[in-house]
Design a protein around this motif. Structure first.
Motif, PDB file in Angstrom:
ATOM      1  N   THR A 101       3.521   8.629  -1.462  1.00  0.00           N
ATOM      2  CA  THR A 101       4.687   7.647  -2.112  1.00  0.00           C
ATOM      3  C   THR A 101       4.186   6.142  -2.140  1.00  0.00           C
ATOM      4  O   THR A 101       3.606   6.050  -1.362  1.00  0.00           O
ATOM      5  CB  THR A 101       6.002   7.877  -1.660  1.00  0.00           C
ATOM      6  N   VAL A 102       4.921   5.393  -2.851  1.00  0.00           N
ATOM      7  CA  VAL A 102       4.549   4.041  -2.674  1.00  0.00           C
ATOM      8  C   VAL A 102       4.728   3.417  -1.120  1.00  0.00           C
ATOM      9  O   VAL A 102       3.964   2.668  -0.674  1.00  0.00           O
ATOM     10  CB  VAL A 102       5.470   3.087  -3.513  1.00  0.00           C
ATOM     11  N   GLN A 103       5.872   4.050  -0.535  1.00  0.00           N
ATOM     12  CA  GLN A 103       6.368   3.673   0.894  1.00  0.00           C
ATOM     13  C   GLN A 103       5.130   4.225   1.770  1.00  0.00           C
ATOM     14  O   GLN A 103       4.333   3.348   2.723  1.00  0.00           O
ATOM     15  CB  GLN A 103       7.680   4.441   1.357  1.00  0.00           C
ATOM     16  N   THR A 209      -4.680   4.973  -2.582  1.00  0.00           N
ATOM     17  CA  THR A 209      -4.369   6.500  -3.163  1.00  0.00           C
ATOM     18  C   THR A 209      -5.574   7.291  -3.173  1.00  0.00           C
ATOM     19  O   THR A 209      -5.396   8.314  -2.574  1.00  0.00           O
ATOM     20  CB  THR A 209      -3.797   6.466  -4.626  1.00  0.00           C
ATOM     21  N   ILE A 210      -6.679   6.808  -3.785  1.00  0.00           N
ATOM     22  CA  ILE A 210      -7.879   7.561  -3.774  1.00  0.00           C
ATOM     23  C   ILE A 210      -8.524   7.922  -2.421  1.00  0.00           C
ATOM     24  O   ILE A 210      -8.836   8.943  -1.872  1.00  0.00           O
ATOM     25  CB  ILE A 210      -8.959   7.243  -4.582  1.00  0.00           C
ATOM     26  N   ILE A 211      -8.735   6.745  -1.633  1.00  0.00           N
ATOM     27  CA  ILE A 211      -9.494   6.975  -0.382  1.00  0.00           C
ATOM     28  C   ILE A 211      -8.754   7.869   0.784  1.00  0.00           C
ATOM     29  O   ILE A 211      -9.227   8.625   1.107  1.00  0.00           O
ATOM     30  CB  ILE A 211      -9.794   5.916   0.203  1.00  0.00           C
ATOM     31  N   SER A 212      -7.321   7.736   0.774  1.00  0.00           N
ATOM     32  CA  SER A 212      -6.512   8.704   1.606  1.00  0.00           C
ATOM     33  C   SER A 212      -6.483   9.969   1.005  1.00  0.00           C
ATOM     34  O   SER A 212      -6.581  10.930   1.824  1.00  0.00           O
ATOM     35  CB  SER A 212      -4.908   8.157   1.397  1.00  0.00           C
ATOM     36  N   SER A 213      -6.358  10.298  -0.302  1.00  0.00           N
ATOM     37  CA  SER A 213      -6.692  11.596  -0.887  1.00  0.00           C
ATOM     38  C   SER A 213      -7.745  12.274  -0.418  1.00  0.00           C
ATOM     39  O   SER A 213      -8.021  13.308   0.036  1.00  0.00           O
ATOM     40  CB  SER A 213      -6.486  11.695  -2.301  1.00  0.00           C
ATOM     41  N   ILE A 214      -8.835  11.332  -0.451  1.00  0.00           N
ATOM     42  CA  ILE A 214     -10.216  12.164  -0.019  1.00  0.00           C
ATOM     43  C   ILE A 214     -10.284  12.388   1.317  1.00  0.00           C
ATOM     44  O   ILE A 214     -10.781  13.467   1.963  1.00  0.00           O
ATOM     45  CB  ILE A 214     -11.367  11.179  -0.588  1.00  0.00           C
ATOM     46  N   LEU A 215      -9.959  11.423   2.346  1.00  0.00           N
ATOM     47  CA  LEU A 215      -9.912  11.696   3.675  1.00  0.00           C
ATOM     48  C   LEU A 215      -8.961  12.732   4.190  1.00  0.00           C
ATOM     49  O   LEU A 215      -9.183  13.087   5.479  1.00  0.00           O
ATOM     50  CB  LEU A 215      -9.698  10.147   4.592  1.00  0.00           C
ATOM     51  N   ARG A 216      -7.832  12.930   3.502  1.00  0.00           N
ATOM     52  CA  ARG A 216      -6.796  14.026   3.984  1.00  0.00           C
ATOM     53  C   ARG A 216      -7.626  15.427   3.916  1.00  0.00           C
ATOM     54  O   ARG A 216      -7.088  16.239   4.433  1.00  0.00           O
ATOM     55  CB  ARG A 216      -5.547  13.811   3.011  1.00  0.00           C
ATOM     56  N   LYS A 217      -8.510  15.353   2.948  1.00  0.00           N
ATOM     57  CA  LYS A 217      -9.174  16.641   2.903  1.00  0.00           C
ATOM     58  C   LYS A 217     -10.498  16.773   3.325  1.00  0.00           C
ATOM     59  O   LYS A 217     -11.020  17.976   3.671  1.00  0.00           O
ATOM     60  CB  LYS A 217      -9.019  16.982   1.181  1.00  0.00           C
TER      61      LYS A 217
END
Ligand code: HEM
Length: 252
Positions: A101-103, A209-217
């Protein structure tokens, strides 16, 4: 323009930007805003509108794409920094695979420092130009009116007075206490003054948004070092032959 007349009857240009209850505002599309925009009482021409759309497409796409690539490359070379980002993401998301989310994005403080440090070392826009309109003096130098000045952001960001050990990737350079004491123009990846980047907040959110999505996976590992990369000073700063990284799924 026929388009405009049709729009004028079908949609009020003063439509309020109401919230839809889940944090999304019903904002008007950029192109709609341009079609209605006027400058000094005149509507923008088709050519004006095309120019604005071009600027946004270029400034808004290549810049963030390049910077995300550099950030992934640097994280892949600095496992301890990557581990701190992942700790932060675990604190925010726990075991959940929900979307950010934005938060959540606002809570990614350390990732923000990583992105800022990436833009210090590899500013997507490595230099900016200005036409000098009146004589001016900088230090001992007279800069006459009529010359073009190139401001090399790439070199500005490597000034040892402001960034000791300037080649080292160190997100702690952006700890609040370090930023507080630094000259405001020592770090200007989005330029400064009235023509600075109007997309900078959006760019940070997009990158997070993009970097966190990559690093979460995935765990990221770079196969080349910083010193192996040849830089290409195009309009956007790029690695001459890309950067190579390996991605390892985190679940396995
Ligand atoms: C990491 C990403 C980005 C970087 C490093 C960046 C950097 C810059 C810089 C340095 C300038 C000033 C150029 C100058 O002073 O001559 C600029 C201008 C601009 N940027 Fe960005 N930008 C980024 C992302 C974006 C995004 C996402 C958008 C739009 C969605 C955007 C839209 C613009 C526009 C429209 C201008 C021109 C502003 C004007 O001339 O008044 N930028 N950007």
């Amino acid at each position: 323009m026929e388009h405009r007349e049709a729009r004028a009857t079908s949609k009020s240009s003063t439509q309020p930007e109401t919230d839809d209850g889940v944090g999304r505002r019903k904002k008007r599309a950029f192109l709609d805003l341009l079609l209605d925009a006027t400058e000094s009482g005149h509507e923008l021409s088709q050519a004006d509108i095309r120019e604005e759309v071009d600027t946004f497409m270029f400034e808004g796409h290549d810049t963030t794409a390049a910077s995300i690539g550099w950030a992934i490359f640097l994280l892949g070379n600095n496992p301890e920094v990557q581990a701190r980002v992942v700790d932060e993401l675990n604190d925010i998301f726990g075991d959940s695979d929900r979307r950010a989310t934005v938060q959540d994005l606002n809570n990614m403080k350390y990732l923000e420092m990583v992105i800022k440090e990436t833009l210090r070392l590899y500013p997507s826009v490595p230099f900016i130009g200005r036409l000098v309109t009146e004589d001016m003096v900088i230090g001992d130098h007279l800069i006459p009116a009529g010359v073009w000045l190139n401001i090399e952001l790439f070199n500005v960001h490597r000034c040892e007075d402001h960034f000791p050990n300037p080649e080292k990737f160190d997100p702690d350079n952006f700890l609040p206490e370090k930023m507080q004491n630094r000259h405001p123009f020592a770090y200007v990846p989005f330029s400064a003054g009235p023509r600075n980047c109007i997309g900078q907040k959006f760019a940070l959110l997009e990158e997070k948004t993009i970097i966190s999505s990559i690093l979460r996976k995935f765990r990221v590992e770079s196969t080349e070092k910083q010193e192996d990369i040849c830089l290409m000073m195009d309009l956007v700063l790029r690695p001459e032959s890309g950067v190579k990284v390996k991605l390892y799924p985190r679940d396995n």
